[in-house]
Design a protein around this motif. Structure first.
Motif, PDB file in Angstrom:
ATOM      1  N   VAL A  87      -8.532   1.139   5.653  1.00  0.00           N
ATOM      2  CA  VAL A  87      -9.070   2.466   5.961  1.00  0.00           C
ATOM      3  C   VAL A  87      -8.568   3.497   4.962  1.00  0.00           C
ATOM      4  N   MET A  88      -7.284   3.465   4.681  1.00  0.00           N
ATOM      5  CA  MET A  88      -6.688   4.438   3.763  1.00  0.00           C
ATOM      6  C   MET A  88      -7.272   4.303   2.360  1.00  0.00           C
TER       7      MET A  88
ATOM      8  N   ASN B  69      -1.852  11.726   7.530  1.00  0.00           N
ATOM      9  CA  ASN B  69      -0.839  10.804   8.055  1.00  0.00           C
ATOM     10  C   ASN B  69       0.269  11.546   8.783  1.00  0.00           C
TER      11      ASN B  69
ATOM     12  N   GLU C 113      -9.185   5.005  11.588  1.00  0.00           N
ATOM     13  CA  GLU C 113      -8.015   4.791  12.436  1.00  0.00           C
ATOM     14  C   GLU C 113      -8.411   4.770  13.915  1.00  0.00           C
TER      15      GLU C 113
ATOM     16  N   TYR D 187     -10.940   8.781   7.073  1.00  0.00           N
ATOM     17  CA  TYR D 187      -9.646   8.175   7.385  1.00  0.00           C
ATOM     18  C   TYR D 187      -9.368   8.201   8.888  1.00  0.00           C
TER      19      TYR D 187
ATOM     20  N   THR E 219       0.823  -1.208   0.000  1.00  0.00           N
ATOM     21  CA  THR E 219       0.000   0.000   0.000  1.00  0.00           C
ATOM     22  C   THR E 219       0.855   1.256   0.000  1.00  0.00           C
TER      23      THR E 219
ATOM     24  N   PRO F 103      -8.186  -1.979  10.101  1.00  0.00           N
ATOM     25  CA  PRO F 103      -6.898  -2.177   9.404  1.00  0.00           C
ATOM     26  C   PRO F 103      -6.487  -0.914   8.631  1.00  0.00           C
ATOM     27  N   HIS F 104      -5.241  -0.501   8.838  1.00  0.00           N
ATOM     28  CA  HIS F 104      -4.777   0.769   8.283  1.00  0.00           C
ATOM     29  C   HIS F 104      -4.926   0.845   6.762  1.00  0.00           C
ATOM     30  N   ASP F 105      -4.451  -0.202   6.071  1.00  0.00           N
ATOM     31  CA  ASP F 105      -4.494  -0.168   4.612  1.00  0.00           C
ATOM     32  C   ASP F 105      -5.922  -0.088   4.094  1.00  0.00           C
TER      33      ASP F 105
END
Length: 209
Positions: free
Chosen positions: A177-178, A110, A168, A164, A3, A173-175
């Motif tokens: 969500v992004m 981020n 978080e 986003y 990602t 899961p970060h990926d």
């Protein structure tokens, strides 16, 4: 493909697209080649620079990675060579501009999250990263910035950032969500363009007696 690598590729595509659209704006103002180069760099990298200055984050992105100045500047100059064909690519650049908006927004969020900033600063960081380059371009070209018009632009950035940050905060899961936030923001921006969605306007007319 990881990602992070995908996000980096999208970032490079986005800054190139922003530089090329800035070159067209420079051409409409009949700027010389130096002006085209500088406006391309300012538009593509200005949002991140303003964000870093406001957050006290140094070195600035283009100082840390000087090759970004070459990438964006030469993309702007290349536009001069293909300008006569650019109207055929209008829809492509609208799409790439929308991609750039959501990618820049997530990157800005981020960075602020990595600095442990409050939520409102995180959202603002995303919006500044996504929109401020275009504001600088429009100001230098003596146009009313797109950010201040009724068109859904800053709103898309804010919604993308909120999704986003919420994902978080929920520990998803970060990926996922992004990617989910960027896809939703991209779809919203493209639909706003397609259906001419916009925010309510404030119209004030002073009547003299």
């Amino acid at each position: 493909m990881e990602t992070a690598q995908l996000l980096f590729i999208c970032y490079i595509i986005a800054i190139v697209a922003e530089a090329m659209t800035a070159a067209l704006a420079a051409g409409r103002r009949e700027m010389d080649w130096v002006g085209v180069y500088l406006l391309g760099c300012i538009t593509a990298l200005g949002g991140g620079s303003v964000r870093d200055v406001l957050l006290g984050r140094y070195p600035l992105t283009w100082v840390e990675h000087p090759h970004y100045l070459l990438i964006t500047g030469f993309a702007a100059l290349f536009t001069i060579l293909i300008a006569r064909y650019m109207h055929h690519l209008r829809h492509v650049f609208l799409f790439l501009d929308a991609v750039g908006l959501v990618v820049f927004t997530v990157i800005g969020c981020n960075i602020a999250m990595g600095m442990n900033m409050p939520v409102i600063i995180i959202i603002a960081s995303g919006m500044i990263t996504g929109c401020m380059g275009g504001v600088l371009r429009d100001v230098l070209c003596a146009d009313v910035p797109l950010l201040f018009r009724a068109e859904l632009y800053a709103t898309v950035s804010i919604v993308t950032g909120l999704l986003y940050v919420t994902g978080e905060w929920l520990g998803l899961p970060h990926d996922a969500v992004m990617i989910g936030a960027m896809i939703f923001g991209l779809a919203l921006r493209l639909m706003a363009i397609r259906f001419s969605w916009g925010m309510p306007k404030f119209v004030y007319t002073k009547t003299l007696h």
